[in-house]
Design a protein around this motif. Sequence first.
Motif, short mmCIF file in Angstrom:
data_model
loop_
_atom_site.label_atom_id
_atom_site.label_comp_id
_atom_site.label_asym_id
_atom_site.label_seq_id
_atom_site.Cartn_x
_atom_site.Cartn_y
_atom_site.Cartn_z
N VAL A 181 -48.17 6.79 -17.67
CA VAL A 181 -47.13 7.76 -18.01
C VAL A 181 -47.73 8.78 -18.97
N SER A 182 -47.74 10.06 -18.56
CA SER A 182 -48.30 11.13 -19.38
C SER A 182 -47.16 12.04 -19.85
N GLU A 183 -46.88 12.00 -21.16
CA GLU A 183 -45.82 12.81 -21.75
C GLU A 183 -46.41 14.06 -22.37
N THR A 184 -45.88 15.22 -21.99
CA THR A 184 -46.31 16.49 -22.58
C THR A 184 -45.40 16.84 -23.75
N LYS A 185 -45.98 16.93 -24.93
CA LYS A 185 -45.26 17.32 -26.14
C LYS A 185 -45.98 18.51 -26.76
N GLY A 186 -45.40 19.69 -26.61
CA GLY A 186 -46.07 20.89 -27.08
C GLY A 186 -47.36 21.10 -26.31
N THR A 187 -48.48 21.16 -27.03
CA THR A 187 -49.78 21.34 -26.38
C THR A 187 -50.52 20.02 -26.22
N GLN A 188 -49.87 18.90 -26.57
CA GLN A 188 -50.53 17.60 -26.50
C GLN A 188 -49.96 16.74 -25.38
N ILE A 189 -50.79 15.82 -24.87
CA ILE A 189 -50.35 14.89 -23.83
C ILE A 189 -50.61 13.47 -24.33
N PHE A 190 -49.59 12.62 -24.24
CA PHE A 190 -49.68 11.25 -24.71
C PHE A 190 -49.54 10.29 -23.53
N HIS A 191 -50.42 9.28 -23.47
CA HIS A 191 -50.47 8.37 -22.33
C HIS A 191 -50.00 6.96 -22.72
N SER A 192 -49.34 6.30 -21.77
CA SER A 192 -49.04 4.88 -21.90
C SER A 192 -49.13 4.27 -20.51
N ASN A 193 -49.53 2.99 -20.44
CA ASN A 193 -49.70 2.30 -19.17
C ASN A 193 -48.67 1.18 -19.04
N LEU A 194 -47.88 1.23 -17.95
CA LEU A 194 -46.80 0.28 -17.76
C LEU A 194 -46.89 -0.39 -16.39
N ASN A 195 -46.28 -1.58 -16.27
CA ASN A 195 -46.22 -2.21 -14.95
C ASN A 195 -45.03 -1.64 -14.17
N LYS A 196 -44.83 -2.11 -12.93
CA LYS A 196 -43.81 -1.52 -12.07
C LYS A 196 -42.41 -1.63 -12.67
N GLU A 197 -42.07 -2.79 -13.19
CA GLU A 197 -40.73 -2.99 -13.75
C GLU A 197 -40.53 -2.11 -14.99
N GLU A 198 -41.57 -2.05 -15.83
CA GLU A 198 -41.46 -1.25 -17.06
C GLU A 198 -41.35 0.24 -16.76
N VAL A 199 -42.13 0.72 -15.80
CA VAL A 199 -42.09 2.15 -15.51
C VAL A 199 -40.77 2.53 -14.85
N THR A 200 -40.19 1.61 -14.06
CA THR A 200 -38.87 1.88 -13.48
C THR A 200 -37.83 2.06 -14.57
N GLU A 201 -37.85 1.16 -15.56
CA GLU A 201 -36.89 1.27 -16.66
C GLU A 201 -37.13 2.53 -17.48
N ARG A 202 -38.40 2.91 -17.62
CA ARG A 202 -38.72 4.14 -18.37
C ARG A 202 -38.17 5.37 -17.63
N ILE A 203 -38.30 5.39 -16.32
CA ILE A 203 -37.79 6.51 -15.52
C ILE A 203 -36.27 6.60 -15.65
N ILE A 204 -35.59 5.45 -15.55
CA ILE A 204 -34.14 5.42 -15.71
C ILE A 204 -33.74 5.98 -17.08
N ASP A 205 -34.48 5.57 -18.10
CA ASP A 205 -34.20 6.02 -19.47
C ASP A 205 -34.42 7.53 -19.60
N TYR A 206 -35.52 8.02 -19.01
CA TYR A 206 -35.79 9.47 -19.04
C TYR A 206 -34.63 10.24 -18.41
N LEU A 207 -34.17 9.79 -17.25
CA LEU A 207 -33.15 10.53 -16.52
C LEU A 207 -31.77 10.39 -17.17
N ASN A 208 -31.58 9.34 -17.93
CA ASN A 208 -30.33 9.19 -18.69
C ASN A 208 -30.29 10.12 -19.89
N LYS A 209 -31.45 10.30 -20.55
CA LYS A 209 -31.46 10.99 -21.84
C LYS A 209 -32.20 12.33 -21.86
N ASP A 210 -33.31 12.42 -21.13
CA ASP A 210 -34.24 13.52 -21.39
C ASP A 210 -34.38 14.56 -20.28
#
Length: 388
Positions: free
Chosen positions: A48-77
């Motif tokens: 998961v690569s998040e763009t914040k301003g001019t910086q990019i932050f990475h995190s590595n998740l498994n399938k279940e974790e990334v699904t929950e992260r996507i749901i959270d993004y679409l709920n809030k961000d």
Amino acid sequence: MDEIRLLCKECIGEELYQIILSKAKGSKAITKVKIRPLLLKGRLMFQVSETKGTQIFHSNLNKEEVTERIIDYLNKDFSQAEFTSGKLWAMVLISKKGKITIKKKKQEMACQADLSHNKVKNYILPEGVPVPFLVDLGVQTIDGKTVRSRYDKFRQINRYLEFIADIMPILPTERRIRIVDFGCGKSYLTFALYYYMKILCKRDIQVVGLDLKEKVIEECNSLAKKYGYENLNFVCGDVVQYQALEAVDMVVTLHACDTATDYALKKAISWGAKVIFTVPCCQHEVNGQIKNELLQPLLKYGLLKERIAALVTDGIRANLLEEQGYQVQIMEFIDMEHTPKNILIRAVRESNPQKRVTNVGKMAQFLGVENTLQKLLKAEPTIDTGKM
């Protein structure tokens, strides 16, 4: 969010190419998220690569974790998510009232997702693998090493191909894709586009490069013939006069000088082109017109006036494209340290384009300007809906 969970289940796996979340809700710190698969110690994970301003932050998740992260993004961000896999393309749209719309399209992509961990040096055209046109154009050595003095060009080519990869799922699959590159010059990017789409992704394409320099056109045609690149042709001519094709799917115009960009955009609109890429250059026209008493404290400085005029020019163009039924993004093409002319306008025609009112005309009037694209669209305001 059950339908989004189901979509994640369909797309997230080894055949996933990428997921892009965009259209941030409000003034969020994270402006964009890109998700891709990768292998870590033999285990399938998702970066998961998040763009914040001019910086990019990475995190590595498994399938279940990334699904929950996507749901959270679409709920809030975010209110938009684009899923691209080897079997399916899908777009998720969330309205201000929370209504979820999902558009799906089945596909068979020849392009394979790159599962390597080292994203920094992971290019569509990888280092160490010789590509014939890059060798002949002096970007690579014969054994595939990038020439140090041309490394910026190598990065630029790969950055360009990332933009192309993003729009591949929306281009026709049932017939030949027709592409015109106005002001192609030495055609580094034209050859790169052809190589990626035809050689790597196995798509049926016809590419025409147009430029005013006869010698450059001769050299490009010679190289295309040398590589056996069928349906890649270069023509000496002016964008205003070019009439060879009745319809085109994608129009590219990179660093076309001043109003040449406007003529190319008008031609693309008239064709009903599905995709437009333009990197404008030398925006002199508006610079000679812009006049506003309230802004005079800024406009009295030549350098500031030049930059303001360039931004105004591209802002007008982007809004006019939106008025013609295109979804428009303005993005950084390459780093500012390499060239100040680094704005890329990417326009994708909506499936059911509707004319919009953006009030860009009022803004232009306030600034005392009228650019060439405005004039051309006034002269021919309607679009042939049969091309949509």
